[in-house]
Design a protein around this motif. Structure first.
Motif, PDB file in Angstrom:
ATOM      1  N   ALA A 413      11.237   2.524   4.242  1.00 28.85           N
ATOM      2  CA  ALA A 413      12.081   1.359   3.976  1.00 28.85           C
ATOM      3  C   ALA A 413      11.903   0.379   5.128  1.00 28.85           C
ATOM      4  O   ALA A 413      12.057   0.761   6.297  1.00 28.85           O
ATOM      5  CB  ALA A 413      13.540   1.767   3.840  1.00 28.85           C
ATOM      6  N   LYS A 414      11.559  -0.838   4.819  1.00 29.26           N
ATOM      7  CA  LYS A 414      11.431  -1.876   5.845  1.00 29.26           C
ATOM      8  C   LYS A 414      12.838  -2.331   6.214  1.00 29.26           C
ATOM      9  O   LYS A 414      13.346  -3.354   5.750  1.00 29.26           O
ATOM     10  CB  LYS A 414      10.595  -3.046   5.332  1.00 29.26           C
ATOM     11  N   ALA A 415      13.486  -1.518   7.024  1.00 25.15           N
ATOM     12  CA  ALA A 415      14.884  -1.758   7.376  1.00 25.15           C
ATOM     13  C   ALA A 415      15.182  -1.006   8.666  1.00 25.15           C
ATOM     14  O   ALA A 415      14.372  -0.212   9.146  1.00 25.15           O
ATOM     15  CB  ALA A 415      15.803  -1.293   6.253  1.00 25.15           C
ATOM     16  N   GLY A 416      16.360  -1.228   9.206  1.00 22.62           N
ATOM     17  CA  GLY A 416      16.765  -0.500  10.406  1.00 22.62           C
ATOM     18  C   GLY A 416      15.757  -0.665  11.524  1.00 22.62           C
ATOM     19  O   GLY A 416      15.292  -1.770  11.824  1.00 22.62           O
ATOM     20  N   LYS A 417      15.373   0.451  12.136  1.00 22.74           N
ATOM     21  CA  LYS A 417      14.446   0.419  13.266  1.00 22.74           C
ATOM     22  C   LYS A 417      13.003   0.131  12.840  1.00 22.74           C
ATOM     23  O   LYS A 417      12.138  -0.085  13.682  1.00 22.74           O
ATOM     24  CB  LYS A 417      14.494   1.757  14.017  1.00 22.74           C
ATOM     25  N   LEU A 418      12.747   0.150  11.534  1.00 19.78           N
ATOM     26  CA  LEU A 418      11.398  -0.109  11.029  1.00 19.78           C
ATOM     27  C   LEU A 418      11.261  -1.527  10.474  1.00 19.78           C
ATOM     28  O   LEU A 418      10.264  -1.848   9.823  1.00 19.78           O
ATOM     29  CB  LEU A 418      11.054   0.909   9.933  1.00 19.78           C
ATOM     30  N   TYR A 419      12.239  -2.359  10.751  1.00 17.24           N
ATOM     31  CA  TYR A 419      12.267  -3.705  10.169  1.00 17.24           C
ATOM     32  C   TYR A 419      11.059  -4.532  10.574  1.00 17.24           C
ATOM     33  O   TYR A 419      10.576  -5.386   9.814  1.00 17.24           O
ATOM     34  CB  TYR A 419      13.552  -4.419  10.595  1.00 17.24           C
ATOM     35  N   LYS A 420      10.525  -4.283  11.779  1.00 14.32           N
ATOM     36  CA  LYS A 420       9.417  -5.103  12.265  1.00 14.32           C
ATOM     37  C   LYS A 420       8.047  -4.468  12.029  1.00 14.32           C
ATOM     38  O   LYS A 420       7.071  -4.841  12.663  1.00 14.32           O
ATOM     39  CB  LYS A 420       9.611  -5.409  13.751  1.00 14.32           C
ATOM     40  N   CYS A 421       7.992  -3.527  11.102  1.00 18.98           N
ATOM     41  CA  CYS A 421       6.685  -3.000  10.696  1.00 18.98           C
ATOM     42  C   CYS A 421       6.093  -3.929   9.635  1.00 18.98           C
ATOM     43  O   CYS A 421       6.778  -4.300   8.670  1.00 18.98           O
ATOM     44  CB  CYS A 421       6.827  -1.589  10.133  1.00 18.98           C
ATOM     45  N   ASP A 422       4.855  -4.294   9.803  1.00 15.66           N
ATOM     46  CA  ASP A 422       4.195  -5.243   8.916  1.00 15.66           C
ATOM     47  C   ASP A 422       3.657  -4.500   7.688  1.00 15.66           C
ATOM     48  O   ASP A 422       2.446  -4.339   7.504  1.00 15.66           O
ATOM     49  CB  ASP A 422       3.071  -5.956   9.655  1.00 15.66           C
ATOM     50  N   VAL A 423       4.578  -4.040   6.848  1.00 19.58           N
ATOM     51  CA  VAL A 423       4.197  -3.192   5.716  1.00 19.58           C
ATOM     52  C   VAL A 423       3.365  -3.941   4.680  1.00 19.58           C
ATOM     53  O   VAL A 423       2.556  -3.335   3.966  1.00 19.58           O
ATOM     54  CB  VAL A 423       5.453  -2.585   5.041  1.00 19.58           C
ATOM     55  N   GLU A 424       3.552  -5.243   4.585  1.00 19.11           N
ATOM     56  CA  GLU A 424       2.812  -6.008   3.588  1.00 19.11           C
ATOM     57  C   GLU A 424       1.310  -5.988   3.874  1.00 19.11           C
ATOM     58  O   GLU A 424       0.499  -6.178   2.962  1.00 19.11           O
ATOM     59  CB  GLU A 424       3.316  -7.452   3.546  1.00 19.11           C
ATOM     60  N   LYS A 425       0.943  -5.754   5.123  1.00 18.29           N
ATOM     61  CA  LYS A 425      -0.475  -5.707   5.489  1.00 18.29           C
ATOM     62  C   LYS A 425      -0.952  -4.278   5.758  1.00 18.29           C
ATOM     63  O   LYS A 425      -2.044  -4.072   6.299  1.00 18.29           O
ATOM     64  CB  LYS A 425      -0.728  -6.581   6.716  1.00 18.29           C
ATOM     65  N   ALA A 426      -0.143  -3.303   5.386  1.00 14.89           N
ATOM     66  CA  ALA A 426      -0.587  -1.906   5.508  1.00 14.89           C
ATOM     67  C   ALA A 426      -1.841  -1.718   4.659  1.00 14.89           C
ATOM     68  O   ALA A 426      -1.931  -2.230   3.543  1.00 14.89           O
ATOM     69  CB  ALA A 426       0.519  -0.965   5.053  1.00 14.89           C
ATOM     70  N   GLU A 427      -2.806  -0.963   5.183  1.00 19.44           N
ATOM     71  CA  GLU A 427      -4.091  -0.893   4.506  1.00 19.44           C
ATOM     72  C   GLU A 427      -4.856   0.355   4.907  1.00 19.44           C
ATOM     73  O   GLU A 427      -4.447   1.074   5.823  1.00 19.44           O
ATOM     74  CB  GLU A 427      -4.905  -2.154   4.854  1.00 19.44           C
ATOM     75  N   VAL A 428      -5.967   0.617   4.206  1.00 17.83           N
ATOM     76  CA  VAL A 428      -6.865   1.684   4.622  1.00 17.83           C
ATOM     77  C   VAL A 428      -7.714   1.183   5.788  1.00 17.83           C
ATOM     78  O   VAL A 428      -7.954  -0.019   5.927  1.00 17.83           O
ATOM     79  CB  VAL A 428      -7.799   2.144   3.477  1.00 17.83           C
ATOM     80  N   PHE A 429      -8.139   2.121   6.627  1.00 20.36           N
ATOM     81  CA  PHE A 429      -9.116   1.818   7.675  1.00 20.36           C
ATOM     82  C   PHE A 429     -10.457   2.317   7.160  1.00 20.36           C
ATOM     83  O   PHE A 429     -10.734   3.516   7.161  1.00 20.36           O
ATOM     84  CB  PHE A 429      -8.733   2.515   8.985  1.00 20.36           C
ATOM     85  N   ASP A 430     -11.283   1.393   6.678  1.00 19.82           N
ATOM     86  CA  ASP A 430     -12.531   1.756   6.018  1.00 19.82           C
ATOM     87  C   ASP A 430     -13.630   1.993   7.053  1.00 19.82           C
ATOM     88  O   ASP A 430     -14.396   1.083   7.393  1.00 19.82           O
ATOM     89  CB  ASP A 430     -12.950   0.677   5.030  1.00 19.82           C
ATOM     90  N   PHE A 431     -13.703   3.228   7.535  1.00 21.13           N
ATOM     91  CA  PHE A 431     -14.697   3.525   8.569  1.00 21.13           C
ATOM     92  C   PHE A 431     -16.128   3.531   8.037  1.00 21.13           C
ATOM     93  O   PHE A 431     -17.074   3.611   8.821  1.00 21.13           O
ATOM     94  CB  PHE A 431     -14.375   4.842   9.288  1.00 21.13           C
ATOM     95  N   THR A 432     -16.307   3.428   6.723  1.00 18.83           N
ATOM     96  CA  THR A 432     -17.670   3.335   6.192  1.00 18.83           C
ATOM     97  C   THR A 432     -18.241   1.928   6.363  1.00 18.83           C
ATOM     98  O   THR A 432     -19.444   1.720   6.201  1.00 18.83           O
ATOM     99  CB  THR A 432     -17.718   3.708   4.698  1.00 18.83           C
ATOM    100  N   ASN A 433     -17.378   0.969   6.681  1.00 19.58           N
ATOM    101  CA  ASN A 433     -17.776  -0.426   6.844  1.00 19.58           C
ATOM    102  C   ASN A 433     -18.015  -0.706   8.333  1.00 19.58           C
ATOM    103  O   ASN A 433     -17.093  -0.611   9.141  1.00 19.58           O
ATOM    104  CB  ASN A 433     -16.673  -1.332   6.302  1.00 19.58           C
ATOM    105  N   GLU A 434     -19.251  -1.044   8.691  1.00 18.52           N
ATOM    106  CA  GLU A 434     -19.573  -1.250  10.108  1.00 18.52           C
ATOM    107  C   GLU A 434     -18.799  -2.407  10.709  1.00 18.52           C
ATOM    108  O   GLU A 434     -18.476  -2.391  11.906  1.00 18.52           O
ATOM    109  CB  GLU A 434     -21.075  -1.469  10.283  1.00 18.52           C
ATOM    110  N   ASP A 435     -18.463  -3.410   9.927  1.00 22.74           N
ATOM    111  CA  ASP A 435     -17.675  -4.527  10.455  1.00 22.74           C
ATOM    112  C   ASP A 435     -16.281  -4.064  10.866  1.00 22.74           C
ATOM    113  O   ASP A 435     -15.676  -4.617  11.791  1.00 22.74           O
ATOM    114  CB  ASP A 435     -17.549  -5.635   9.403  1.00 22.74           C
ATOM    115  N   VAL A 436     -15.764  -3.058  10.182  1.00 15.47           N
ATOM    116  CA  VAL A 436     -14.443  -2.501  10.499  1.00 15.47           C
ATOM    117  C   VAL A 436     -14.533  -1.521  11.657  1.00 15.47           C
ATOM    118  O   VAL A 436     -13.642  -1.473  12.516  1.00 15.47           O
ATOM    119  CB  VAL A 436     -13.858  -1.793   9.246  1.00 15.47           C
ATOM    120  N   PHE A 437     -15.608  -0.756  11.737  1.00 12.07           N
ATOM    121  CA  PHE A 437     -15.700   0.361  12.688  1.00 12.07           C
ATOM    122  C   PHE A 437     -17.059   0.356  13.402  1.00 12.07           C
ATOM    123  O   PHE A 437     -17.842   1.299  13.273  1.00 12.07           O
ATOM    124  CB  PHE A 437     -15.504   1.674  11.928  1.00 12.07           C
TER     125      PHE A 437
END
Length: 517
Positions: A413-437
């Protein structure tokens, strides 16, 4: 020149108490291996914790907080690390013999806190090996026996010294990864579950552990009230759930700046609950029926599966997975309301798509009605954790040529102590992509085939005369050489994704950024 070390170990019985408890492994590591590994180990009843061996950590403990820098942003991730530890015995039947611990560590090091699932217990054969090797070392030191090494090319024999075998203990793979992480950043520590309370302790596919790799200068490991007075982490007890959960959630509480939360890491059920009848797997109704009472997918969503074997299997799997997810979400919500945990973050390899997530990607494009049913199902289970949403629904499994199923999600829940987590931009970390990793790809290009085969050869030549299972057999050397050529070096050169599932994992991490002010 080939040298065979023929060790005749004293017999030692590893009894049924071995089961699924990792605490004895921690105690053995602490007493006999930690110094050589450069690690400090603390073995608790509910969890184990490891960090770099320093005077400060020995005095204050791994859980002691090292004050963070002024950086107020942290990255929190969840990651199925794909059978970490099942490659230690190269029988040819196990799954992860080509895993590159330093590249896996480089992946985990992209984050400040990673909830990791699908770690494996140190195998009982390896525990037995370590115990017997310790007895041999003690006998050599006391003068009770002598061991000889034989050089086959010259027929020469010479005495084996203690120094030659002291470093031959078999190290749990999760500690090999932690060692590599500490090379990258000395602040890394690992909080590890001792047990996830599987129904069958000898079920290797479900008998896993979970842990949290985290930076001590970013996060303060806090007490988790649910776990007991002064206890920082624990696995949720079986009695909390009305039906079977294959692998129970592992909890730990962290604080960074003004943000304090309890993270739960869970690897949800992959297969439907089964039992064997006449050596064939059939639905275990004693386990499945209570799950249906928790969540009957067809009843809750109105979706009807066809009456054939394939569709019925999917029905059983889907209902049991949603039942597990509902029970865990309900538990976290109840415990938060009771003040037993802090604001919860659930990471799961759910083995379920989440098409209602904020980054939607349809799992079964050819069945829109099933997609809608999945949305309804998530809508039914999320209210158990007040205000919770499910985030990330991008392809997160690594196939041969493409990314596949959308199984890994964050629930909070984006609330309480987690209010400032940028959940809308939560994503996979695509380590197969050299630009990402880029750093990971650079390490892959540096994989040293000869060095790998040399390590295999050393293990091959370190034999015992007991009936215990060897790490390698000579007939497998060519097998592993071909594996390095085809699955690692060849795959990368050809542009397939096999190298990533072999060297790192068959799942991508999912993550989010949080501000701790």
């Amino acid at each position: 020149m080939r040298t065979l070390l023929a060790l005749s170990f004293a017999s030692l019985t590893i009894g049924a108490a071995y089961a699924a408890d990792e605490k004895p492994v921690c105690e053995f590591v602490k007493e006999h291996m930690a110094k050589g590994l450069g690690l400090h180990a603390e073995c608790k009843s509910d969890y184990s914790i490891y960090c770099k061996d320093t005077a400060t950590n020995r005095k204050k403990g791994c859980g002691a907080y090292k004050r963070a820098s002024k950086n107020t942003n942290v990255k929190i991730a969840g990651f199925n690390v794909y059978n970490l530890g099942m490659g230690q015995d190269f029988s040819g039947n196990l799954l992860t013999g080509l895993k590159q611990n330093h590249i896996l560590a480089e992946t985990i090091a992209q984050f400040d806190l990673t909830g990791a699932v699908e770690l494996k217990h140190l195998a009982k054969e390896d525990r037995s090996f370590n115990e017997k090797l310790l007895n041999t070392i003690n006998d050599l030191k006391s003068g009770k026996r002598k061991l000889m090494k034989f050089v086959s090319r010259t027929n020469e024999k010479s005495e084996i010294t203690v120094e030659e075998i002291e470093g031959k203990f078999r190290v749990p793979q999760y500690l090999n990864v932690l060692k590599e992480l500490i090379k990258i950043d000395s602040n890394f520590a690992l909080v590890l579950s001792n047990d996830l309370y599987p129904r069958l302790s000898d079920d290797l596919l479900n008998n896993e552990i979970a842990g949290f790799f985290y930076k001590k200068n970013k996060f303060n490991l806090r007490n988790t009230k649910y776990c007991g007075p002064g206890v920082k982490a624990c696995t949720v007890k079986t009695k909390e759930f009305s039906a079977e959960i294959a692998r129970k959630p592992f909890l730990a509480t962290f604080k960074a700046g003004k943000m304090e939360f309890t993270m739960a890491a869970v690897h949800f059920r992959f297969r439907r609950p089964t039992k064997k009848v006449n050596k064939k797997p059939v639905l275990d109704e004693a386990l499945y029926n209570p799950m249906m009472e928790v969540f009957d997918f067809s009843k809750e969503t109105g979706y009807e599966f066809k009456n054939n074997k394939t569709q019925q299997n999917i029905k059983h799997e889907t209902s049991s997975r949603f039942a597990e997810a509902k029970m865990v979400i309900d538990f976290l919500g109840t415990q938060r309301k009771a003040g037993k945990i802090k604001d919860p973050i659930l990471y799961g390899d759910f083995n379920l798509a989440a098409p209602r997530a904020h980054t939607p990607a349809p799992e079964r494009k050819n069945d829109e009605s099933l997609q809608e049913a999945f949305k309804v199902a998530w809508d039914k289970i999320l209210p158990g954790m007040k205000g919770a949403e499910v985030y990330v629904n991008s392809p997160s499994t690594v196939g041969k040529k493409t990314l596949g199923s959308n199984f890994d999600h964050l629930v909070l829940a984006k609330a309480g102590k987690l209010y400032k987590c940028d959940v809308e931009k939560a994503e996979v970390f695509d380590f197969t992509n050299e630009d990402v990793f880029p750093s990971g790809h650079a390490l892959i290009r540096k994989i040293d085939k000869e060095a790998m085969l040399d390590e295999f050869s050393k293990a091959l030549n370190f034999k015992s005369t007991t009936t215990m299972k060897h790490r390698y057999t000579s007939g497998k050397m060519k097998f592993w050489e071909i594996g390095v050529d085809n699955k690692l070096i060849g795959s990368y050169n050809e542009g397939t994704k096999v190298v990533f599932s072999e060297a790192i994992s068959d799942h991508l991490p999912v993550y989010m950024n949080c501000n701790t002010k």
